[in-house]
Every structure is written in structure tokens, then in C-alpha cells.
Design an enzyme around this catalytic site. Structure first.
Site: not given
Ligand SMILES: Cc1cc2nc3c(=O)[nH]c(=O)nc-3n(C[C@H](O)[C@H](O)[C@H](O)COP(=O)(O)OP(=O)(O)OC[C@H]3O[C@@H](n4cnc5c(N)ncnc54)[C@H](O)[C@@H]3O)c2cc1C
Length: 303
Positions: A91, A125, A177, A181
């Protein structure tokens, strides 16, 4: 978020630390580097690669970044020593982005030099929108001397398409990546509706893959995973052009579906003493889990 979930999330800071710790165990490898290495080894043995994150966020004094840099250097050395398949995710505010830009460039350069020695990679990140332009500036500055680094773009930000086209046209071998968000952003700059963020994610993914940009498809949203599968299949995309990415502890079944389908999958493995701040953020994102925490706190035998 409904009213009950909102109330739960507001009350979360009142939960005793050990209880937050208990429920967040699955999202964090542990407090020590060895815990992260053990987790990465387990993932590698199951056919996945990893990216290691030393927990810690915004700092108040530039010197505080030195500790994070040291920990990341140790992580890079250990990854090489134990022949693990993992890179690191860092970060920018943890390395002083908002305090001293030049020092931040220097801090990342130290990591990139060591990573280059070990033929490894550093992911920058992306944090909240107050840092986006500076983070892109940091990436462009680093790319003058190093090519083993990449950024992250967020599908909820309306500026992302323009950032993606701009950077991919400027930077040779551009690598990013794509995630939805994680921060709470105002409607003036970000899409707020769940379906619109999804649509924008699909749109950006298609643009990136169509233009030959190496993409880390970071999502646990099965609908988007399905969209990515379809695009990859339709385009007959070679495996060296993309990877899936997921956070440790989230939807291990989906993880298996991706791996069993023959795709590369990288798991984000956070570790470190600062596990509490990270845990409360994860729990805030998933109020269902926060609900369990609250029950355990306020209802005896409530789990
Ligand atoms: C490898 C990786 C790196 C990332 N890096 C960044 C970054 O640098 N900057 C940034 O702003 N965001 C980052 N994120 C977070 C991302 O932006 C989302 O907030 C997060 O991944 C949830 O979005 P989703 O696409 O999984 O969809 P969602 O619709 O939010 O989630 C889909 C399903 O996954 C499950 N889920 C999702 N997140 C979680 C959790 N934390 N705990 C438990 N269950 C969960 C839920 O059951 C949900 O129904 C990262 C995510 C990943 C996977």
C-alpha cells in the site's frame, strides 16, 4: 446495507479484540512472516500462487515506512529462499505516499531492486480516491527504472477507463489488477449501484483483455468470474495473459472452481501485527460475519 447491518457495523469497534480476532482468523495468515510463508506453501501445494501483504496502512511520520520496507524485504528474501510462488502487494500510504512522494519512490525502489534480484514482482495496491492520481504518478516514476511492478484499478471509479487507456498507451508491458474497489467514495466520482459497478467491471475487463493487457481479475463475484471465463474462452486467450485473484479466506469453493478449470489463481495473503485494523475493515465489508461477532459479544452463547 440495511439498517440492522448498519447498526452492527457501527457497533463493531466495541467488540473485544480477541473476538474480532477469532472471526477474522480465516482472512489473515497470522501476525508473523512465518505464518504467511506457511500459508503460501499450503496454497502452492494446492496449485495456487499468492501475493503477500504486510498489514499496515497510512502512517504519520515518514520514518514509520522503514519498518514496513524491512518487513517486505524479509518477505522477498524468504519467498526466494523457500522457493515459494508468491509476489508482494504494497500500500503506497504505508510507504509514505501522502507524506513525502520522493521518499515513497525511494522506498518502493528498494523493494523493486530486491524483487528484481529474485526475479519477483511488486504490486502497488490502490487505496482511496484521495491517493489515486499520486499512486499513478508513483507507478509512472517507478516504471522509468523498473518493469517488475503493476498498479490496481477500481471499477467503481468513473475515471478508471480513462486511466486504463492512458496508462496502457504510455507503458510498455502494462500490467494491472482489476477490482471493484473497497473504499466508500462519493457519487460525484464513483458508481454507487451494485449492478453498475458490475457492468463497469465487465466493460473494463473486456477492454483490457481485448487490448492484450495482462490483467489480474480480482473478484469473488461468481457472476463476474463467469463473465471472465466466457471472455477467455471466446477469445481463446492464452494463460500467460491473465490471472484470477482472491482474498485469503473468501469463498474457497469458488477458488477451487477457478483452479479446477485450469486458470491461474493468486491468493492475497495478509499478515502482520496490525491485523486488527485490517480485520475490522473486512468485517465491515461483510456485515453477515460482523453480525456473528456482535451476537457473540452481546448474547451469551450467541454463536
Ligand atoms: C486479490 C484482491 C486484491 C484487492 N486489492 C484491492 C485494492 O488494491 N484496492 C481496493 O480498493 N480493493 C481491493 N480489493 C477489494 C475489492 O475492491 C472488493 O472490495 C472486494 O473484492 C469485494 O468485491 P467482489 O468483486 O468480490 O464482489 P462482491 O459482490 O463484493 O462480493 C462477492 C461475494 O464475495 C463475498 N465476499 C467479498 N468480499 C468478502 C470479504 N472481504 N469477506 C467475506 N466475503 C466476501 C461475499 O459473500 C459476496 O457475496 C481486492 C480484492 C481482491 C480479491
Amino acid at each position: 446495507m440495511n439498517l440492522l447491518n448498519k447498526a452492527i457495523v457501527t457497533a463493531l469497534p466495541l467488540a473485544p479484540k480477541p473476538i474480532v480476532g477469532y472471526f477474522s482468523r480465516r482472512y489473515i495468515a497470522g501476525s508473523k512472516l512465518q505464518n504467511a510463508l506457511d500459508e503460501v506453501k499450503r496454497l502452492n501445494d494446492e496449485g495456487m500462487c499468492a501475493t503477500v501483504d504486510v498489514l499496515g496502512e497510512s502512517i504519520n511520520r515518514t520514518e514509520e515506512a522503514d519498518e514496513a520496507v524491512n518487513q517486505y524485504l524479509k518477505a522477498l528474501e524468504a519467498i526466494d529462499q523457500y522457493k515459494l510462488d508468491a509476489n508482494i502487494s504494497v500500500k503506497p500510504t504505508q510507504l509514505a505516499l501522502m507524506l513525502n512522494f520522493d521518499k515513497c519512490v525511494l522506498n518502493y525502489s528498494k523493494l523493486l531492486e530486491t524483487a528484481a534480484e529474485f526475479n519477483n514482482f511488486v504490486r502497488i495496491d490502490m487505496e482511496d480516491s484521495s491517493t489515486t492520481s499520486r499512486t499513478i504518478g508513483l507507478y509512472l516514476e517507478l516504471r522509468k527504472n523498473f518493469d517488475n511492478t503493476g498498479v490496481v484499478f477500481q471499477a467503481y471509479l468513473r475515471r478508471t477507463y480513462s486511466d486504463l487507456t492512458n496508462l496502457s498507451s504510455k507503458v510498455k508491458g502494462f500490467n494491472f489488477r482489476l477490482c471493484k474497489g473497497i473504499y466508500i467514495e462519493p457519487r460525484t466520482i464513483a458508481w454507487k449501484h451494485y449492478d453498475i459497478v458490475r457492468e463497469n467491471y465487465k466493460f473494463l475487463l473486456k477492454e483490457a483483455l481485448n487490448n492484450g493487457i495482462y490483467t489480474g481479475i480480482a473478484t469473488h463475484d461468481e457472476y463476474l468470474v463467469h463473465c471472465a471465463f466466457s471472455l477467455i474462452e471466446k477469445m481463446n486467450l492464452p494463460k500467460e495473459r491473465y490471472e484470477f485473484q482472491m482474498l485469503l479466506g473468501v469463498d474457497t469453493r469458488l477458488r477451487k472452481i477457478i483452479v479446477d478449470a485450469g486458470h491461474k489463481l493468486r491468493v492475497y495473503v495478509p499478515f502482520g501485527e496490525q491485523w486488527y485494523a485490517y480485520s475490522t475493515r473486512r468485517l465491515k465489508e461483510n456485515p453477515q460475519i460482523a453480525g456473528h461477532v456482535m451476537k457473540a459479544v452481546f448474547q451469551p452463547g450467541g454463536r
